[in-house]
Motif scaffolding. Sequence first.
Motif, PDB file in Angstrom:
ATOM      1  N   VAL A 138       0.858  -1.196   0.000  1.00 56.84           N
ATOM      2  CA  VAL A 138       0.000   0.000   0.000  1.00 56.84           C
ATOM      3  C   VAL A 138       0.892   1.244   0.000  1.00 56.84           C
ATOM      4  CG1 VAL A 138      -1.686   1.337   1.337  1.00 56.84           C
ATOM      5  CG2 VAL A 138      -1.903  -1.154   1.178  1.00 56.84           C
ATOM      6  N   LEU A 139       0.502   2.245  -0.754  1.00 55.59           N
ATOM      7  CA  LEU A 139       1.297   3.462  -0.863  1.00 55.59           C
ATOM      8  C   LEU A 139       1.544   4.093   0.515  1.00 55.59           C
ATOM      9  CD1 LEU A 139      -0.437   5.128  -3.951  1.00 55.59           C
ATOM     10  CD2 LEU A 139       1.793   3.986  -3.922  1.00 55.59           C
ATOM     11  N   ASP A 140       2.782   4.586   0.715  1.00 57.46           N
ATOM     12  CA  ASP A 140       3.118   5.216   1.988  1.00 57.46           C
ATOM     13  C   ASP A 140       2.234   6.425   2.264  1.00 57.46           C
ATOM     14  OD1 ASP A 140       5.064   3.365   2.525  1.00 57.46           O
ATOM     15  OD2 ASP A 140       6.696   4.575   1.684  1.00 57.46           O
ATOM     16  N   GLN A 141       1.921   7.178   1.210  1.00 59.82           N
ATOM     17  CA  GLN A 141       1.096   8.371   1.423  1.00 59.82           C
ATOM     18  C   GLN A 141      -0.340   8.006   1.810  1.00 59.82           C
ATOM     19  OE1 GLN A 141       2.882   7.645  -1.329  1.00 59.82           O
ATOM     20  NE2 GLN A 141       1.877   8.330  -3.218  1.00 59.82           N
ATOM     21  N   ALA A 142      -0.761   6.780   1.466  1.00 60.57           N
ATOM     22  CA  ALA A 142      -2.086   6.333   1.896  1.00 60.57           C
ATOM     23  C   ALA A 142      -2.087   5.906   3.352  1.00 60.57           C
ATOM     24  CB  ALA A 142      -2.560   5.186   1.007  1.00 60.57           C
ATOM     25  N   LYS A 143      -0.922   5.501   3.866  1.00 60.63           N
ATOM     26  CA  LYS A 143      -0.813   5.060   5.260  1.00 60.63           C
ATOM     27  C   LYS A 143      -0.551   6.227   6.213  1.00 60.63           C
ATOM     28  CE  LYS A 143       1.262   0.578   4.008  1.00 60.63           C
ATOM     29  NZ  LYS A 143       2.475  -0.263   4.129  1.00 60.63           N
ATOM     30  N   ASN A 263      -2.224  -6.719 -17.162  1.00 63.21           N
ATOM     31  CA  ASN A 263      -2.464  -5.667 -18.168  1.00 63.21           C
ATOM     32  C   ASN A 263      -2.625  -4.291 -17.545  1.00 63.21           C
ATOM     33  OD1 ASN A 263      -2.405  -7.820 -19.903  1.00 63.21           O
ATOM     34  ND2 ASN A 263      -4.616  -7.872 -20.267  1.00 63.21           N
ATOM     35  N   HIS A 264      -2.797  -4.241 -16.216  1.00 62.86           N
ATOM     36  CA  HIS A 264      -2.932  -2.958 -15.522  1.00 62.86           C
ATOM     37  C   HIS A 264      -1.982  -2.944 -14.329  1.00 62.86           C
ATOM     38  CE1 HIS A 264      -6.727  -3.364 -17.760  1.00 62.86           C
ATOM     39  NE2 HIS A 264      -6.733  -2.045 -17.792  1.00 62.86           N
ATOM     40  N   PRO A 265      -0.673  -2.845 -14.603  1.00 59.36           N
ATOM     41  CA  PRO A 265       0.307  -2.870 -13.507  1.00 59.36           C
ATOM     42  C   PRO A 265       0.074  -1.738 -12.507  1.00 59.36           C
ATOM     43  CG  PRO A 265       1.306  -2.134 -15.575  1.00 59.36           C
ATOM     44  CD  PRO A 265      -0.038  -2.650 -15.925  1.00 59.36           C
ATOM     45  N   GLY A 266       0.200  -2.083 -11.224  1.00 57.82           N
ATOM     46  CA  GLY A 266      -0.013  -1.093 -10.176  1.00 57.82           C
ATOM     47  C   GLY A 266      -1.461  -0.756  -9.932  1.00 57.82           C
ATOM     48  N   ASN A 269      -2.582   0.015  -6.192  1.00 58.71           N
ATOM     49  CA  ASN A 269      -2.201   1.324  -5.648  1.00 58.71           C
ATOM     50  C   ASN A 269      -3.100   2.443  -6.151  1.00 58.71           C
ATOM     51  OD1 ASN A 269       1.269   0.393  -5.715  1.00 58.71           O
ATOM     52  ND2 ASN A 269      -0.061   0.563  -3.935  1.00 58.71           N
ATOM     53  N   GLN A 270      -3.703   2.253  -7.314  1.00 60.99           N
ATOM     54  CA  GLN A 270      -4.592   3.273  -7.851  1.00 60.99           C
ATOM     55  C   GLN A 270      -5.857   3.408  -7.017  1.00 60.99           C
ATOM     56  OE1 GLN A 270      -5.282   2.699 -12.099  1.00 60.99           O
ATOM     57  NE2 GLN A 270      -3.213   1.861 -12.352  1.00 60.99           N
ATOM     58  N   TYR A 271      -6.137   2.395  -6.184  1.00 60.43           N
ATOM     59  CA  TYR A 271      -7.363   2.415  -5.371  1.00 60.43           C
ATOM     60  C   TYR A 271      -7.063   2.546  -3.872  1.00 60.43           C
ATOM     61  CZ  TYR A 271     -10.229   1.489  -9.408  1.00 60.43           C
ATOM     62  OH  TYR A 271     -10.876   1.612 -10.612  1.00 60.43           O
ATOM     63  N   ASP A 272      -5.806   2.819  -3.518  1.00 59.75           N
ATOM     64  CA  ASP A 272      -5.466   2.971  -2.098  1.00 59.75           C
ATOM     65  C   ASP A 272      -6.206   4.149  -1.456  1.00 59.75           C
ATOM     66  OD1 ASP A 272      -3.839   0.784  -2.030  1.00 59.75           O
ATOM     67  OD2 ASP A 272      -1.969   1.888  -2.320  1.00 59.75           O
ATOM     68  N   THR A 273      -6.249   5.268  -2.153  1.00 61.32           N
ATOM     69  CA  THR A 273      -6.928   6.439  -1.574  1.00 61.32           C
ATOM     70  C   THR A 273      -8.447   6.289  -1.648  1.00 61.32           C
ATOM     71  OG1 THR A 273      -6.681   7.569  -3.708  1.00 61.32           O
ATOM     72  CG2 THR A 273      -5.012   8.005  -2.029  1.00 61.32           C
ATOM     73  N   LYS A 274      -8.933   5.626  -2.703  1.00 64.38           N
ATOM     74  CA  LYS A 274     -10.381   5.399  -2.808  1.00 64.38           C
ATOM     75  C   LYS A 274     -10.861   4.471  -1.692  1.00 64.38           C
ATOM     76  CE  LYS A 274     -11.132   6.169  -7.761  1.00 64.38           C
ATOM     77  NZ  LYS A 274     -11.653   5.605  -9.027  1.00 64.38           N
ATOM     78  N   ALA A 275     -10.005   3.531  -1.310  1.00 62.05           N
ATOM     79  CA  ALA A 275     -10.393   2.578  -0.259  1.00 62.05           C
ATOM     80  C   ALA A 275     -10.673   3.288   1.056  1.00 62.05           C
ATOM     81  CB  ALA A 275      -9.299   1.532  -0.079  1.00 62.05           C
ATOM     82  N   GLU A 291     -14.623  -0.366 -13.248  1.00 59.63           N
ATOM     83  CA  GLU A 291     -14.084   0.847 -13.857  1.00 59.63           C
ATOM     84  C   GLU A 291     -12.937   0.560 -14.817  1.00 59.63           C
ATOM     85  OE1 GLU A 291     -15.016   4.004 -10.204  1.00 59.63           O
ATOM     86  OE2 GLU A 291     -12.974   3.254 -10.522  1.00 59.63           O
ATOM     87  N   THR A 292     -12.149  -0.443 -14.523  1.00 61.44           N
ATOM     88  CA  THR A 292     -10.960  -0.709 -15.320  1.00 61.44           C
ATOM     89  C   THR A 292     -11.195  -1.744 -16.406  1.00 61.44           C
ATOM     90  OG1 THR A 292      -9.648  -0.289 -13.328  1.00 61.44           O
ATOM     91  CG2 THR A 292      -8.502  -1.291 -15.186  1.00 61.44           C
ATOM     92  N   LEU A 293     -11.944  -2.807 -16.077  1.00 61.74           N
ATOM     93  CA  LEU A 293     -12.148  -3.909 -17.022  1.00 61.74           C
ATOM     94  C   LEU A 293     -13.560  -3.959 -17.570  1.00 61.74           C
ATOM     95  CD1 LEU A 293      -9.550  -4.725 -15.407  1.00 61.74           C
ATOM     96  CD2 LEU A 293     -10.317  -7.087 -15.607  1.00 61.74           C
TER      97      LEU A 293
END
Length: 479
Positions: A138-143, A263-266, A269-275, A291-293
């Motif tokens: 999980v992204l550090d900025q999200a923690k 096919n969608h690397p990372g 992490n794109q949903y860390d803040t949405k979570a 949203e992605t697939l």
Amino acid sequence: MTILRYYRKFVLATVCLIAILITSTRLTKWSLHSSELGISSFPIDYNPNRTNFSSSVSTTKSADLTTSPLVKPYEPSCKYFPNTSDILVVVKTGATESYSKIPTQLITILRCLPDFLIFSDMEQNIAGHHVRDSLDSVLDQAKERNYDFDLYHRQKACAVNQQSCNLNSERNLKFEGWRLDKYKNIHIAEKTYHLRPNYDWYLFIDADTYVVWHNLVHWLRRLGDPSKKHYIGSIALLNDFAFAHGGSGYILSRATTVDLARNHPGIANQYDTKARMSCCGDYVLSLALNETLDIGVKQAWPTINGEKPYTIPYGPREWCHPIDFEQRFYQSRGVPHPIIRFKDIYHEFVAPKLITKRDDWDNLSEDVLYLDPEQSGRYPKWQRDSAKKPHQQIHVAAVELNAHKSFEHCRRLCDSNRDCFQFSYRAGACAYNKSFRLGKPAPKVDNEEEKWISGWKIERIRAWVERQGQCKEPVWPKI
């Protein structure tokens, strides 16, 4: 005095030696017992060729790339176990509950599997099995400055078991675990693909989910091509958005997993803040898939469901449906059984316990509801909205007008409706069901008016069951 002092030291040394020998003997017995149960009690390397990768206790990332094969101890009870070589089971848990739930999984539904993964919110080793930290990416900025991760940071500093460390905590541990859990699902899905990219089907379950393996394997074979995108589960709704209920379990096909994680690397992490702004992890994963697939969940209820044997509704809609996995259902029938249907669970767990009347009991009747029209303010809005209003109609039978008056009046209403199998009464609210279930205890109260009483039409239920006869072909969900 000198002799006495040396004598005491001699006795102390002797006691210590005996204690060490006893401990050694017990550890040896535990190791042998663990092997008998199929639980490895020693470090085991991974084998990418689908040979119980989950049993490694190595904490180094390079261990995932080793190729040492594992030969599992022979387990006689696995003799009739179906071939699951194309299915990977992924178990989600939390560090605060892992030692209370994972061992049960290891000696039940995971016992005969050649491979599985276990994810938590802290890296651990349980009975020789590696439990991975799902949140280490999980992204550090999200923690940072995010109280959702208070438990995550605190439990890493615990030198013993989490229960002891949190025993005197003023925090609501269950609520903290729930907040932390919402970040897990999408990270688990992404990590699972990179660890095990070659499976046809990925089954994600919680640590208290039970899988009926013969049913699951049979059903997945019927679903056909895993190269098609599938996201299957028991649908839950949040603001009219559908997602697969995580506690009941859900399935991703190979095509879905590849598209999401490769096919969608990372993507996680794109949903860390949405979570952080979401309710739960199963919702976040469904949001990402949508949203992605552009993939929506496909309904598999009642074959996949989150009920207990005592809260399952038994009726025409469910009777011949096979049960696939059942949350918190840890009772095995102990014999090979190709297809277990809802009717089998009813005969085993519910039928012997049905009686005509049970006090302080809620049998979960909810299909048809009648309320006291003079006391409408005492009921919640959802009950007022769903209740029938016979007092507003011109021609109404007396049994409907009087249903709210007492348990006996409610029983007469059920008697007059052929589709009523059970009913309940409490505080001027009479409800009946067009299916039947056992239900659960209700709080005992001193006020008779507030007492919850449930009733069943036993003879009507028995007659209906007899008319069903033997189920023929299983009725599988239409995916």
